[in-house]
Design an enzyme around this catalytic site. Structure first.
Site, PDB file in Angstrom:
ATOM      1  CD  GLN A 152       0.435  -0.858 -10.469  1.00 30.92           C
ATOM      2  OE1 GLN A 152       0.836  -0.379  -9.417  1.00 30.92           O
ATOM      3  NE2 GLN A 152      -0.135  -2.057 -10.526  1.00 30.92           N
ATOM      4  CB  CYS A 153       5.201  -4.357 -11.626  1.00 27.52           C
ATOM      5  SG  CYS A 153       6.755  -3.509 -11.939  1.00 27.52           S
ATOM      6  CG  MET A 283       0.763  -1.737  -6.487  1.00 28.57           C
ATOM      7  SD  MET A 283      -0.416  -3.025  -7.007  1.00 28.57           S
ATOM      8  CE  MET A 283       0.543  -4.502  -6.659  1.00 28.57           C
ATOM      9  CD  GLU A 284      -1.567  -5.386  -3.755  1.00 30.03           C
ATOM     10  OE1 GLU A 284      -2.068  -4.274  -4.046  1.00 30.03           O
ATOM     11  OE2 GLU A 284      -1.890  -6.437  -4.326  1.00 30.03           O
ATOM     12  CG  HIS A 308      -7.772  -2.773  -0.197  1.00 30.83           C
ATOM     13  ND1 HIS A 308      -8.798  -3.676  -0.392  1.00 30.83           N
ATOM     14  CD2 HIS A 308      -6.885  -3.024  -1.186  1.00 30.83           C
ATOM     15  CE1 HIS A 308      -8.540  -4.419  -1.441  1.00 30.83           C
ATOM     16  NE2 HIS A 308      -7.379  -4.041  -1.948  1.00 30.83           N
ATOM     17  CD  GLU A 309      -3.831  -0.808  -1.629  1.00 30.31           C
ATOM     18  OE1 GLU A 309      -3.207  -1.842  -1.914  1.00 30.31           O
ATOM     19  OE2 GLU A 309      -4.863  -0.461  -2.240  1.00 30.31           O
ATOM     20  CG  HIS A 312      -3.274  -6.301  -0.709  1.00 31.69           C
ATOM     21  ND1 HIS A 312      -3.674  -7.467  -1.320  1.00 31.69           N
ATOM     22  CD2 HIS A 312      -3.971  -5.306  -1.325  1.00 31.69           C
ATOM     23  CE1 HIS A 312      -4.570  -7.187  -2.264  1.00 31.69           C
ATOM     24  NE2 HIS A 312      -4.778  -5.894  -2.278  1.00 31.69           N
ATOM     25  CD  GLU A 331      -6.921  -6.909  -4.986  1.00 30.40           C
ATOM     26  OE1 GLU A 331      -7.422  -6.395  -3.971  1.00 30.40           O
ATOM     27  OE2 GLU A 331      -5.756  -6.666  -5.360  1.00 30.40           O
ATOM     28  CG  ASP A 388      -3.390  -3.938 -17.341  1.00 32.27           C
ATOM     29  OD1 ASP A 388      -3.370  -4.335 -16.166  1.00 32.27           O
ATOM     30  OD2 ASP A 388      -2.425  -3.373 -17.892  1.00 32.27           O
ATOM     31  CE1 TYR A 396      -9.482  -4.644  -5.468  1.00 30.14           C
ATOM     32  CE2 TYR A 396      -9.985  -5.460  -7.664  1.00 30.14           C
ATOM     33  CZ  TYR A 396      -9.137  -4.827  -6.794  1.00 30.14           C
ATOM     34  OH  TYR A 396      -7.925  -4.367  -7.240  1.00 30.14           O
ATOM     35  CE  LYS A 566     -13.606   3.802  -6.696  1.00 32.42           C
ATOM     36  NZ  LYS A 566     -13.410   3.480  -5.283  1.00 32.42           N
TER      37      LYS A 566
HETATM   38 ZN   LIG Z   1      -6.213  -4.870  -3.419  1.00 28.57          ZN
END
Ligand SMILES: [Zn+2]
Length: 607
Positions: A152-153, A283-284, A308-309, A312, A331, A388, A396, A566
């Site tokens: 996850q970058c 993650m897109e 959503h993804e 993107h 977002e 982060d 969003y 989340k």
């Molecule tokens: Zn997003």
């Protein structure tokens, strides 16, 4: 802020040729990167990696190709990397130095070029603690048979995988050769190359330029199912059929999105459902969206995350934020695009309900960030701040409301034309907030005249004339929640036909309940044994707050199973605030933090 970002946007014009007039004062364009475009901009990256599960490292090299040969220093971002050697294109070695380790940025790798050089190769090894990588034990996977690696970058973790100009302002294409253990397979945010005849030696190619935060790799025991001519789901063998069933509508989503935003430009839309430690909903990563298994509710009730993804692919990948200070461009636009897709597939009411629920989340976020003394503007100076730590629902949902305000100012037909203009103007580019404001001023001058763009972008809080979204059905649920649990009308309610949005909205409108009422609520809505992880999270947080009898086992199981930030954070927060459960919460954090991504750990640490 505008001036500063305009300067950043001008970075493209700052390419000063190497030579005696080289400017040694770095021209930084992103507060989260050491990259200096005047030293050359990376255009292509080639990775050569061997994946070592025993040592928990990637070992190998990266070759960076710059836009033009240059002399003088080349500054790259790194975090936790062991640099073994730096070479020019002909295997001659180059001098380099690693700077001080800085808490947010990591260490600057400075490479010294005595001659004009357009290609450098760096031999290196990642750290077992690389912030982008999660090395999972077999016991942390669905099958339990093999280890698993996932990355996850976003926002600035790519530098822990390779030395790079790790800013979204500089886009790269990439190739990768990856050696993996026998019996495993790998996917990347790229097209798989020709099979070399050796299943443990894979190659990938990403021909479209992307920001480094969209680099992605997953390695494990994987299977796949085709869902349409351009769409395929990957997952562990025991999960793949459930995933194929849950996301069977992806091709329809893709067609709906193309109808709204124009042709899909990334050839294939494949995605992978990962083990539970993955920190996000999705993650897109282009060509290979990463998804949490907590979306597998069994009834397609959480598939809007996939919408959503997918969205993107236009907003947030085709165009990306130039820095994390412009993250709302990714977002806010993508939440808007997601709700347009939802409107096409599930109707206006479904989209309006999601927007209304989004407003509830936004109001809560505004309140909690204000209380913590944190900024709530869409764009603000983030120098010295960890992206982060700045992550929240503001970009969003406030971003969505800003885009909606622009739409309402000019009407949907003209706004749809503007969307196409926006996407074609900045296709495969990175964009600053100031550049966006400038485009609105040029293309939608009447919107710029009626919408206070500066207030939306740079002021904390929410403008008083922010668009609102109403749903009669949600209004009724709000009334029901206000009277709950005393109102006998609830007994006439059939809750089994409630959508997830309706149930979440109802729960958001309830006041604090005591333990017996919380239990009754769980039974009434069927929340104790729901497969819907979002609903389960909300109920468990309430159950923890009310100290429902015997809830400790359910909380322990949930925190031990789920890794999505989340969902983990609200449950742990409620436990920490409940004296009877705070010690258990601390034990669960201690026991589970090794399973979590660094961003999840950071979010938990701030509780
Ligand atoms: Zn997003």
């Amino acid at each position: 802020m505008i001036e500063r970002r305009q300067a950043a946007g001008a970075g493209n014009r700052l390419c000063i040729a190497g030579g005696p007039d080289y400017i040694f004062e770095p021209v930084r364009i992103d507060p989260h990167s050491f990259a200096d475009p005047s030293q050359g901009k990376t255009t292509h990256v080639a990775f050569d990696w061997s994946v070592d599960f025993d040592a928990r490292v990637l070992r190998g090299s990266v070759t960076l190709t710059l836009d033009a040969p240059r002399r003088g220093p080349l500054d790259l971002d790194t975090r936790g990397l062991t640099i073994e050697a730096v070479e020019d294109g002909d295997a001659g070695t180059l001098r380099f130095e690693l700077g001080e380790d800085q808490p947010v940025l990591g260490r600057r790798l400075r490479i010294f070029r005595n001659e004009p050089l357009g290609v450098v190769t760096i031999r290196y090894t990642t750290s077992p603690e690389a912030s982008a990588l999660m090395w999972l034990e077999p016991s942390q996977t669905a099958s339990g048979n093999h280890p698993f690696l996932l990355s996850q970058c976003q926002a600035i973790h790519a530098r822990s995988i390779a030395p790079l100009q790790d800013t979204p302002a500089i886009r790269i294409t990439y190739d990768a050769t990856v050696a993996i253990p026998d019996g495993l397979s790998a996917v990347m945010s790229a097209a798989p190359g020709q099979a070399a005849g050796d299943a443990s030696q894979l190659s990938f190619h990403m021909p479209q330029p992307i920001p480094p935060y969209l680099l992605a790799i997953a390695v494990g025991e994987l299977d796949s199912r085709d869902l349409g001519p351009r769409t395929r789901v990957h997952a562990e063998p025991t999960v793949v059929d459930a995933a194929a069933q849950e996301f069977a509508e992806v091709e329809q989503m893709l067609e709906a999105a193309e109808g709204l935003f124009g042709p899909y430009e990334w050839e294939r839309y494949d995605f992978i459902v990962l083990p539970p430690s993955f920190p996000l909903g999705g993650m897109e990563n282009p060509r290979m969206t990463f998804l949490t298994p907590t979306l597998l509710a069994g009834d397609r009730s959480l598939v809007s995350v996939l919408a959503h993804e997918l969205a993107h692919s236009w907003t947030g990948n085709l165009i990306t934020n130039a820095t994390n200070e412009d993250f709302w461009l990714n977002e806010g636009w993508t939440v808007y695009a997601e709700r347009r897709i939802v409107e096409v597939l599930y109707g206006k009411e479904a989209a309006a309900q999601q927007a209304r629920l989004g407003r509830v989340t936004l109001d809560e976020t505004l309140k909690s960030r204000e209380k913590a003394g944190k900024r709530t503007a869409l764009s603000y100076d983030q120098a010295g701040l960890d992206p982060d730590g700045e992550f929240s629902k503001i970009p969003y949902e406030k971003g969505f409301l800003f885009v909606s305000a622009l739409e309402r100012a000019v009407g949907r037909a003209r706004f749809d034309a503007f969307i196409k203009h926006y996407l074609s103007t900045f296709r495969f580019q990175s964009l600053t907030t100031a550049q966006f404001a400038e485009l609105v001023g040029e293309a939608l001058p009447d919107a710029a005249a009626t919408v206070d763009i500066d207030a939306w972008l740079f002021t904390d809080g929410l403008p008083a004339d922010a668009p609102t979204f109403e749903s009669e059905r949600l209004a009724k649920l709000s009334e029901l929640a206000t009277a709950w649990p005393d109102d006998p009308a609830r007994l006439d309610q059939t809750t089994s036909d409630w959508t997830t949005t309706e149930a979440l909205f109802f729960l958001s409108q309830l006041s604090e309940l005591d333990a017996p009422d919380t239990e009754a609520l769980g039974d009434w809505l069927g929340l104790r044994d729901t497969g819907n992880a979002e609903l389960q999270c909300v109920w468990l947080a309430r159950a923890a707050a009310a100290d429902v009898d015997g809830i400790a086992d359910e909380l322990t199981a949930f925190v031990g199973r789920v890794g999505r930030t989340k969902l983990v954070v609200p449950v742990l927060q409620a436990m920490l605030e409940q004296p009877a459960l705070s010690e258990l919460a601390r034990q669960l954090i201690e026991r589970n933090h090794v399973r979590w991504h660094s961003s999840t750990r950071l979010a938990v640490a701030t509780l």
